[in-house]
Scaffold this motif. Structure first.
Motif, short mmCIF file in Angstrom:
data_model
loop_
_atom_site.label_atom_id
_atom_site.label_comp_id
_atom_site.label_asym_id
_atom_site.label_seq_id
_atom_site.Cartn_x
_atom_site.Cartn_y
_atom_site.Cartn_z
N ALA A 122 62.27 66.12 19.54
CA ALA A 122 62.85 68.12 20.11
C ALA A 122 61.57 69.07 20.00
CB ALA A 122 63.90 68.60 19.30
N ALA A 130 59.12 66.96 22.37
CA ALA A 130 59.08 67.42 24.20
C ALA A 130 58.73 68.46 23.85
CB ALA A 130 60.53 66.87 24.34
N HIS A 131 58.91 69.62 22.81
CA HIS A 131 58.34 71.16 23.40
C HIS A 131 56.79 71.15 23.18
CE1 HIS A 131 62.22 73.19 25.22
NE2 HIS A 131 62.56 71.47 24.85
N ALA A 160 57.65 65.89 30.50
CA ALA A 160 58.65 66.61 29.89
C ALA A 160 59.00 67.50 31.52
CB ALA A 160 58.80 68.19 28.89
N ALA A 195 63.26 66.98 30.42
CA ALA A 195 62.94 66.91 29.34
C ALA A 195 63.09 68.75 28.50
CB ALA A 195 62.35 66.08 28.64
N ARG A 196 62.46 69.07 29.03
CA ARG A 196 62.56 70.49 28.72
C ARG A 196 63.96 71.87 29.11
NH1 ARG A 196 56.63 72.43 27.86
NH2 ARG A 196 55.79 71.11 26.31
N THR A 205 67.35 71.16 24.83
CA THR A 205 66.77 70.84 24.06
C THR A 205 65.12 71.65 23.00
OG1 THR A 205 64.54 70.73 25.71
CG2 THR A 205 66.22 68.31 25.25
N GLN A 225 65.15 71.88 18.41
CA GLN A 225 63.68 71.81 17.45
C GLN A 225 63.61 72.31 15.98
OE1 GLN A 225 60.32 73.48 19.67
NE2 GLN A 225 61.39 74.33 20.67
N TYR A 280 66.02 62.52 24.35
CA TYR A 280 64.78 63.94 24.37
C TYR A 280 64.36 63.34 25.99
CZ TYR A 280 66.06 65.89 20.05
OH TYR A 280 67.62 66.67 19.96
#
Length: 510
Positions: free
Chosen positions: A163, A166-167, A175, A180-181, A185, A189, A359
């Motif tokens: 996570a 992904a961010h 993403a 994906a965000r 998700t 984090q 993710y």
């Protein structure tokens, strides 16, 4: 006569589909497939009044089919004499939400299920994020009194490093392209989950239910998305959630098994593990697993961005590297990756694309290995159309343990310090550090439409130090790009991604 035979055949087919499918329900409360819906499972042939109702709660991006599509959990529980219930949360509608929003919805569903079964004991079985959603419903939304026990399977109680990835700044283009965000998700984090633990585990409601946990430690098969996850996540993991993260300090550990994240919740794997405690509600003894913070070596390089046709990434490799495992993640399926060594020799490697999970669902993984690479500049190149990509490369190198990333007192920054003196891009320093922080204001329970936009803050480290750019309460996802040279003069690069949450008192949770 023909009509009669045809009618019998149709009825027979319908009956066989109903029995074999194991996805039929006794009753559906709400609209099938929509968030907020409750499904009551088919009644077992020999129901046992002393056995609790099993409430199955699925994870991130899943719907209730996670328990009965390609999974025998539903039919196994029913055949064992258990009454069952299933729910659809926000993720079922294609909009993954945080445990605050899913937890609020689940709290209402638990009340409906308890009423339906006239207050009979309920045991929640939560898979992945479903276990965290369950804790929010029971502890923060006050439904603990309606549930006896909670079994979490591969749940990221302390978040998932995937996570964080992904961010991160490097993953931004990909993403955004594959969606994906999300609020879901974002909430998983590691910094956000550290904050969640700080306001959850010390509440009296946390001890009103007995918790059992199950974890997997197989980050495979080879070159799958779980394999890549295992390279990125420190310590043993199921390719999505670390073994460490899958347990609770007050939970009873039932098993750490040889399963990846897609296998750990399957009926043939998990049901035999947790079924003994369903009829023995007293707590069991911890199995000796020692909870401890797993520190990762400096072994990862991350790059990413927008892609227009051909795309290449060039990076330095220091001396002594045993192997590089590189995963090119993108929104299109590739069949070939070009790898060029420092001498200009190009190898066209045939790759098998693997679909992303959790993710990076909607993306494709393409993994290559470079054994005993020569020191110098290497290039990875791909063809294709317009897209976005993320390159994650894991280095098996002696250098990994010779550069340390530490957190000073107060946790408001990081310091990168090598255990050697090298020739630096910046005079007088062994390494240089550049940071990019994605800040998201932390307003609990906001819908994505009303939530404030994130901010990106760029920084250049001074003497290897990066200070957390304080912007108030919220989550901070910081990417540290580290460059330097070894004593022998070879360049190296690594990436560190860290997530923290700063609460309204200014306390940093990591």
């Amino acid at each position: 006569m023909k009509k009669k035979i045809l009618l019998i055949l149709v009825v027979t087919l319908l009956m066989s589909t109903h029995v074999a499918g194991a996805s039929g329900f006794h009753e559906t409360i709400g609209t099938p497939g929509e968030p907020g819906t409750v499904m009551i499972g088919e009644m077992p042939d020999n129901p046992d009044p002393d056995k609790p109702v099993l409430l199955f709660v699925q994870g991130l991006t899943n719907n209730s089919g996670a328990w009965y599509e390609g999974n025998v959990m539903y039919s196994t529980a029913r055949d064992a004499g258990y009454e069952t219930a299933f729910v659809e949360l926000y993720d079922s509608g294609g909009e993954p939400r945080s445990y605050w929003n899913n937890g609020a919805m689940l709290a209402n569903q638990i009340e409906q299920i308890s009423h339906y079964f006239n207050g009979k004991d309920i045991v929640v079985v939560g898979y992945s994020k479903g276990g965290v959603d369950a804790q929010a419903a029971l502890i923060h939304y006050g439904k603990h009194h309606l549930v006896r026990d909670v079994i979490t399977i591969g749940s990221p109680h302390y978040g998932s490093e995937l996570a964080d990835l992904a961010h991160s700044t490097w993953a931004g283009w990909l993403a955004a392209l594959i969606g994906a965000r999300s609020e879901g998700t974002e909430s998983l984090q590691t910094g956000n989950m550290s904050y969640f633990r700080s306001i959850t585990d010390n509440r009296w409601e946390a001890l009103e239910n007995t918790y059992f946990t199950i974890a997997g430690d197989r980050a495979g098969p080879f070159f799958s998305s779980y394999f890549t996850g295992g390279l990125f996540i420190p310590g043993p993991s199921d390719g999505v959630v670390s073994v460490e993260s899958a347990h609770l300090p007050y939970g009873n550990i039932l098993a750490i098994g040889n399963w990846n994240h897609g296998e750990v919740h399957l009926g043939q794997n998990a049901f035999p593990v947790f079924s003994p405690v369903l009829t023995a509600p007293q707590p069991v003894q911890q199995n000796g697993y020692e909870e401890k913070k797993v520190e990762s070596d400096l072994d990862i390089l991350v790059r990413g961005g927008e892609k227009h046709g051909e795309m290449e990434e060039t990076f330095p490799v220091e001396e002594g590297v045993n192997k590089i495992t590189a995963d090119w993640i993108c929104s299109e399926e590739l069949t070939e990756i070009e790898v060029t060594d420092p001498d200009g020799n190009t190898d066209k490697i045939q790759v098998t694309a693997k679909e992303g999970e959790v993710y990076f669902e909607g993306a494709w993984h393409h993994t290559v290995e470079i054994n005993k690479p020569e020191p110098g500049e290497w290039t990875v190149k791909t063809a294709g159309g317009n897209s976005a990509y993320l390159l994650v490369a894991a280095f098996d190198s002696p250098l990994n343990s010779k550069v340390e990333v530490t957190t000073p007192a107060g946790k408001k920054g990081w310091k990168v310090a090598p255990a050697f003196t090298g020739i630096s891009p910046q005079a007088g320093q062994a390494v240089s550090v550049h940071a990019s922080t994605e800040f998201m204001p932390g307003l609990r329970g906001q819908s994505p439409q009303s939530a404030p936009r994130s901010q990106t803050i760029k920084q250049r480290g001074q003497k290897g130090v990066i200070n957390l750019p304080f912007k108030g309460e919220g989550s901070y996802n910081t990417t540290l790009d580290i460059k330097g040279t070894t004593p022998s003069g070879h360049s190296f690069e690594r990436t560190v991604i860290r997530s923290v949450f700063v609460d309204d008192l200014g306390v940093v949770h990591d």
